[in-house]
Design an enzyme around this catalytic site. Structure first.
Site, PDB file in Angstrom:
ATOM      1  N   ILE A 122       0.869  -1.178   0.000  1.00 39.05           N
ATOM      2  CA  ILE A 122       0.000   0.000   0.000  1.00 39.05           C
ATOM      3  C   ILE A 122       0.905   1.226   0.000  1.00 39.05           C
ATOM      4  O   ILE A 122       1.750   1.385   0.883  1.00 39.05           O
ATOM      5  CB  ILE A 122      -0.917   0.011   1.232  1.00 39.05           C
ATOM      6  CG1 ILE A 122      -1.817  -1.229   1.235  1.00 39.05           C
ATOM      7  CG2 ILE A 122      -1.763   1.273   1.272  1.00 39.05           C
ATOM      8  CD1 ILE A 122      -2.637  -1.394   2.499  1.00 39.05           C
ATOM      9  N   HIS A 123       0.723   2.103  -0.976  1.00 34.05           N
ATOM     10  CA  HIS A 123       1.635   3.240  -1.160  1.00 34.05           C
ATOM     11  C   HIS A 123       0.936   4.547  -0.813  1.00 34.05           C
ATOM     12  O   HIS A 123      -0.224   4.730  -1.162  1.00 34.05           O
ATOM     13  CB  HIS A 123       2.094   3.269  -2.623  1.00 34.05           C
ATOM     14  CG  HIS A 123       3.139   4.289  -2.905  1.00 34.05           C
ATOM     15  ND1 HIS A 123       4.425   4.176  -2.447  1.00 34.05           N
ATOM     16  CD2 HIS A 123       3.081   5.468  -3.592  1.00 34.05           C
ATOM     17  CE1 HIS A 123       5.128   5.220  -2.858  1.00 34.05           C
ATOM     18  NE2 HIS A 123       4.324   6.021  -3.551  1.00 34.05           N
ATOM     19  N   PRO A 124       1.603   5.476  -0.148  1.00 36.08           N
ATOM     20  CA  PRO A 124       2.946   5.359   0.455  1.00 36.08           C
ATOM     21  C   PRO A 124       2.826   5.033   1.941  1.00 36.08           C
ATOM     22  O   PRO A 124       2.260   5.785   2.722  1.00 36.08           O
ATOM     23  CB  PRO A 124       3.518   6.767   0.253  1.00 36.08           C
ATOM     24  CG  PRO A 124       2.307   7.673   0.300  1.00 36.08           C
ATOM     25  CD  PRO A 124       1.119   6.860  -0.158  1.00 36.08           C
TER      26      PRO A 124
END
Length: 491
Positions: A465-467
């Site tokens: 999962i970014h950021p």
């Protein structure tokens, strides 16, 4: 522990009696349950309500005070994010402590309500065993009663220890007291002789709210944890402002006419003696199981003579039929609230004839709530190497910078993660370690993978999962063996 009143109360043979147990599932499963809960005041007179160590003098108040310290750091960061913050900020211990204590009291009341709703008989009494089916209990006023049941479960936990051979030990407090102080502890010396994680956590939040905190460490910090990670935690704390007295042992504590405490200690590396004065001395030298006053010796319940803990089987049984024990008092059991809760629930189901499932004590995750949090699950690198050999493991690692640290220009030198795998086959993951913000939240999710036999390829196949900091775990690809720089660059 438990109490007594006059008269004899007999319960049918299918009843289930529980001493200081936290699980309510036995009652939900149709068993008759009584809980004896009694808090012996600390040496300083501190006492608290229903709920055990975690609720009253452990995890809950500790993390709330840790949060207070994190907010102090966040306020400093806020300037870089455009917030107009006054140059001078101060922390009020009384406001924080009052709010924390009020919340804890609300949990005490909540537990009372739950016990009542689940038809569990709550007895504020101190008890001891008469035989494998009988408990004698006393109220605070000395009234006596006798209870009988088919099964007796002991979950009395432990209390902080204090040294017995140091003059002036009585001038110090323990973790049983610090969270219930009405006034700020001021300049504090934490005697962390046996590498307690609680000692580091207390030193961390005291520093974070602006107090002068020094922690004495006799040998290594966080004994039993991965020592590379331990070093990162203490390096960060030193940069954060916590003072460390490494390789030192306490000699005496003297109370001066002013009320200040003069601490004398020896540096074991140089054999030199040192002195300084403090407002508070906090002992953080480990915990002792609450087993001495239970009458276990009379019944032949087997104890580890060195630790005082109860020898238990895989099903939490003791050496005496019908008597069970779980939680911190069980020999070899993790001293962690979630394991005790789960073990208690599983035991209740087995005693009710609803299940045969045993508690799995392998790969239990945990977090140390120091200023830079450290969480782990599985084996330390040292233990993995001991079990599998140096060539039998592969360690993937990375230094990363949390996005939150960038604008605030905070040092991320100790933000680090490593994944310890078996080097052969599909590289099963045997250890996972993480220092950084919200370490417990990050590691809790990865702990599920351990229960499913996660491998290194499973980790790489997971989309991050970014950021987030957690996504760095899914990108780790540099091995220690390679000697390459593990510093993450870019986003």
């Amino acid at each position: 522990m438990a109490a007594l009143w006059k008269g004899r109360r007999r319960w049918k043979t299918n009843n289930y009696f529980k001493v200081l147990a936290r699980s309510l599932t036995a009652a939900q499963l149709g068993q008759k349950v009584a809980v004896l809960d009694y808090v012996e005041p600390s040496a300083k007179g501190t006492k608290w309500g229903l709920g055990g160590t975690c609720v009253n003098v452990g995890c809950i108040p500790k993390k709330l005070m840790h949060q207070a310290a994190l907010l102090g750091t966040a306020v400093k960061d806020a300037k870089k994010y455009g917030w107009q913050i006054p140059e001078t900020l101060s922390h009020d211990w009384g406001t924080m402590a009052g709010a924390v204590q009020n919340y804890v009291k609300s949990l005490n009341w909540g537990h009372r309500v739950q016990l009542n709703d689940k038809k569990v008989k709550y007895l504020n009494m101190k008890g001891s065993l008469v035989d494998e089916n009988t408990v004698k209990a006393f109220t605070k006023a000395g009234k006596e009663t006798t209870l009988t049941a088919k099964n007796i479960v002991i979950a009395t936990g432990g209390r902080p220890k204090c040294p017995t051979n140091i003059p002036g030990v009585e001038h110090g407090i323990t973790s049983d007291d610090v969270f219930w102080l009405k006034n700020s502890p001021g300049k504090t010396y934490i005697l962390n002789v046996y590498s307690s994680d609680v000692g580091l956590e207390c030193a961390g939040f005291l520093t974070g709210i602006g107090l002068d905190a020094t922690i004495m460490v006799r040998s290594v910090a966080l004994r039993g944890f991965d020592q590379q990670m331990s070093g990162l935690v203490t390096d960060y704390m030193e940069a954060y402002g916590t003072k460390f007295a490494w390789k030192c042992v306490p000699r005496r504590i003297d109370k001066l006419p002013s009320g200040a405490l003069q601490v004398t200690w020896t540096d074991t590396q140089t054999d030199s003696q040192h002195q300084d004065t403090y407002d508070t001395v906090l002992w953080a030298v480990g915990r002792a199981p609450e087993t001495k006053a239970l009458g276990l010796d009379k019944l032949g319940v087997q104890l580890n003579k060195e630790t005082g803990k109860i020898i238990v089987g895989a099903d939490e049984s003791t050496s005496v039929p019908n008597i069970y024990a779980f939680g911190d008092i069980g020999e070899g059991r993790p001293e962690l609230t979630p394991t005790a809760i789960k073990a208690g629930r599983l035991l209740a189901r087995r005693l009710a004839g609803q299940s045969t499932q045993l508690m799995n004590y392998d790969n239990v995750p945990t977090t140390v709530f120091t200023p830079l949090e450290y969480a782990c699950v599985g084996l330390s690198e040292e233990e993995a190497e001991r079990r599998h050999g140096k060539d039998g493991i592969e360690v993937y690692h990375a230094f990363y910078k949390p996005l939150e640290f960038t604008v605030a220009e905070r040092d991320a030198s100790q933000c680090y993660l490593k994944v310890v795998c078996e080097s052969s086959g599909n590289q099963k993951i045997v250890g996972l370690h993480f220092t950084g913000p919200n370490a417990g939240e990050v590691t809790q999710g990865f702990a599920l993978g351990f229960q499913c036999g996660a491998t290194y390829s499973d980790l790489l196949n997971t989309v991050g999962i970014h950021p987030t900091c957690a996504e760095e775990m899914t990108k780790v690809h540099i091995t220690k063996r390679s000697g390459l720089d593990p510093t993450v660059t870019g986003c």
